[in-house]
Design an enzyme around this catalytic site. Structure first.
Site, mmCIF file in Angstrom:
data_model
loop_
_atom_site.group_PDB
_atom_site.id
_atom_site.type_symbol
_atom_site.label_atom_id
_atom_site.label_comp_id
_atom_site.label_asym_id
_atom_site.label_seq_id
_atom_site.Cartn_x
_atom_site.Cartn_y
_atom_site.Cartn_z
ATOM 1 N N LYS A 69 0.990 -1.287 -0.208
ATOM 2 C CA LYS A 69 -0.033 -0.037 -0.013
ATOM 3 C C LYS A 69 0.371 0.821 -0.038
ATOM 4 C CE LYS A 69 -3.619 1.607 2.899
ATOM 5 N NZ LYS A 69 -4.459 1.546 3.701
ATOM 6 N N SER A 144 -9.338 0.744 3.622
ATOM 7 C CA SER A 144 -8.657 2.813 2.540
ATOM 8 C C SER A 144 -7.401 1.400 1.886
ATOM 9 C CB SER A 144 -7.542 3.474 3.558
ATOM 10 O OG SER A 144 -6.770 2.621 4.904
ATOM 11 N N SER A 168 -9.028 -1.288 7.030
ATOM 12 C CA SER A 168 -8.931 -0.854 6.189
ATOM 13 C C SER A 168 -7.926 -2.399 5.181
ATOM 14 C CB SER A 168 -7.880 0.509 6.192
ATOM 15 O OG SER A 168 -8.704 1.475 6.678
#
Length: 473
Positions: A69, A144, A168
């Site tokens: 990420k 996220s 997330s």
């Protein structure tokens, strides 16, 4: 092909690390519409793969391509956090978890799309564009860590890393039909990760199976002297402990969350629970204390900590934030100073009561999400016949386990309207082995985690097929 098997084939010489990296690069190029990646380090990854092919085997992930990420630092690469503010920020050194991946032999192939500053659950950054759900590209993939979920589901890489503050990792894993594990708070170092809430954040793996997650977690878990919030608790050999099954485990089903779920989702979750019972688990209905209060308590810590982390930019670059993130950061800034103290006291109160429940069961089970993913551009969902903000709809299934710092996995268990559904399994703190063992047992008798979204490359026609070797081709 799972992570461990791919690494073994590379180590044996049946495949090369370059083969594996080239295959991932091919898949990434073909899946551009998903917008799962913010940056791809193709040249560097191929060079690192070639170096691994010349070296002796370094570890359990030798030659395996992974992606992280884009809030996680990779030396010499941009860490944008999908933001305008950090759009040109270049990391000087690897995050602790990336250094651990490299030590295990992995090749970091790129940085994955995220909600701006990882502070939201849609992955629809106004600066880098939305990541799209591989099962239905008109829908969000969650967040996220949305790019991580989309890349794992489309099999662009064998495994990814996300971060999880309030869901997330679990949300995109659920919506994309892969396995995602939020480890216990303090189990994995956050050094070198752009923070949301420094006392709640954790790094976790997203990959097709529980076995994949076990291999990755074992590589990145452990105490880090550079992160004082990491725990010295011993790290289990997670992969070696997968085959214990669920016979004799006592699983508490959070019936209240099942009642609130979309009826199609509730039906699938019921079927998954019945499967665990057939495998030997004892399933009992339980009530989670302060279930509805958990989200409020969580916000009392998360919002002020996020505002503190962003304070210099809030003073100088307020207009450079996306509207949704700006509003939430300002909310944290405007909360009274006493809110954090109140939140910490309430958190302890909640944890003490939840510990009492966890003393009676080995795992808690619930829907990972109550509703299917909304379409990109929509910000409301229907929960119990009422339209609510999407963000509010996800809190009951995610906030309690985060607030208690528990390990929790989202495990694929079926579909509703063509969209995957996830079963949440939460364990006692630092009992990741139990969570992964139950998830693995379920995946030994089901194939939901093996389902591929439309357009995803299948194992019959690529380098990851055990019957095919492209080494030297």
């Amino acid at each position: 092909m799972n992570v461990a098997r791919l690494a073994a084939r590379i180590a044996s010489g049946e495949l090369s690390a370059r083969d594996a990296v080239e295959e991932s690069l091919r898949r990434i190029a073909q899946a551009d519409e998903l917008n799962a990646f913010i940056s791809v380090r193709a040249e560097q990854a191929l060079e690192e793969a070639d170096a691994l092919d010349r070296a002796e085997r370094r570890g359990p992930l030798h030659g395996v391509p992974v992606a992280v990420k884009d809030v996680i630092d990779v030396a010499g690469e941009r860490t944008t956090a999908a933001s305008r503010i950090l759009a040109e920020h270049v990391a000087e050194r690897d995050a602790a978890c990336v250094a651990a991946l490299r030590a295990a032999g992995a090749v970091v192939i790129g940085k994955l799309n995220t909600h701006e500053f990882a502070f939201g659950a849609m992955t629809t950054s106004p600066h880098f564009g939305p990541a799209r759900n591989p099962w239905d590209t008109s829908r969000i993939c969650g967040g996220s860590s949305g790019g991580s979920g989309a890349a794992a589901a489309a099999r662009l890489v064998p495994a990814t890393l996300g971060t999880d503050t309030a869901g997330s990792v679990r949300i995109p894993a659920c919506y994309c039909g892969v396995t995602g594990l939020r480890p216990s708070t303090g189990r994995v170092s956050n050094r070198g990760v752009v923070p949301v809430s420094f006392t709640l954040d954790t790094v976790g793996p997203i990959a097709p199976s529980a076995e994949d997650c076990a291999v990755v977690l074992e590589a990145i878990a452990g105490h880090d002297p550079g992160d004082p919030l990491t725990s010295p608790a011993p790290v289990s050999r997670y992969r070696d402990e997968l085959d214990g099954g669920v016979d004799g485990l006592r699983i508490g089903l959070v019936r209240e969350l099942l009642r609130r779920a979309d009826p199609r989702i509730a039906g699938v979750i019921e079927g998954a629970i019945e499967e665990l019972a057939r495998l030997g688990a004892e399933v009992v209905d339980v009530e989670v204390p302060l279930l509805d209060e958990a989200a409020t308590i969580l916000q009392l810590t998360m919002l002020p900590e996020a505002a503190e982390a962003h304070l210099p930019w809030l003073r100088t670059r307020l207009a450079d934030y996306g509207a949704d993130v700006r509003v939430r950061l300002l909310a944290g800034l405007l909360l009274p100073a006493t809110s954090t103290v109140t939140g910490r006291r309430a958190q302890r109160w909640f944890c003490d009561r939840l510990d009492g429940l966890l003393a009676t069961v080995d795992l808690l089970a619930a829907p990972a999400m109550l509703v299917p993913p909304p379409r990109i551009g929509e910000d409301t969902v229907e929960v119990g016949g009422e339209r609510v903000l999407y963000r509010l709809g996800l809190m009951p299934t995610n906030s309690p386990w985060t607030l208690a710092g528990l390990p929790v996995a989202s495990v694929p268990c079926g579909f509703a309207g063509g969209i995957p559904i996830g079963l949440a399994l939460a364990g006692r703190r630092f009992a990741e082995d139990t969570v992964l063992r139950a998830a693995h047992a379920f995946q030994q008798v089901t194939d939901w985690h093996e389902r591929r979204p439309p357009g995803a490359t299948h194992a019959t026609d690529d380098v990851y097929n055990p019957a095919i070797s492209r080494k030297g081709a």
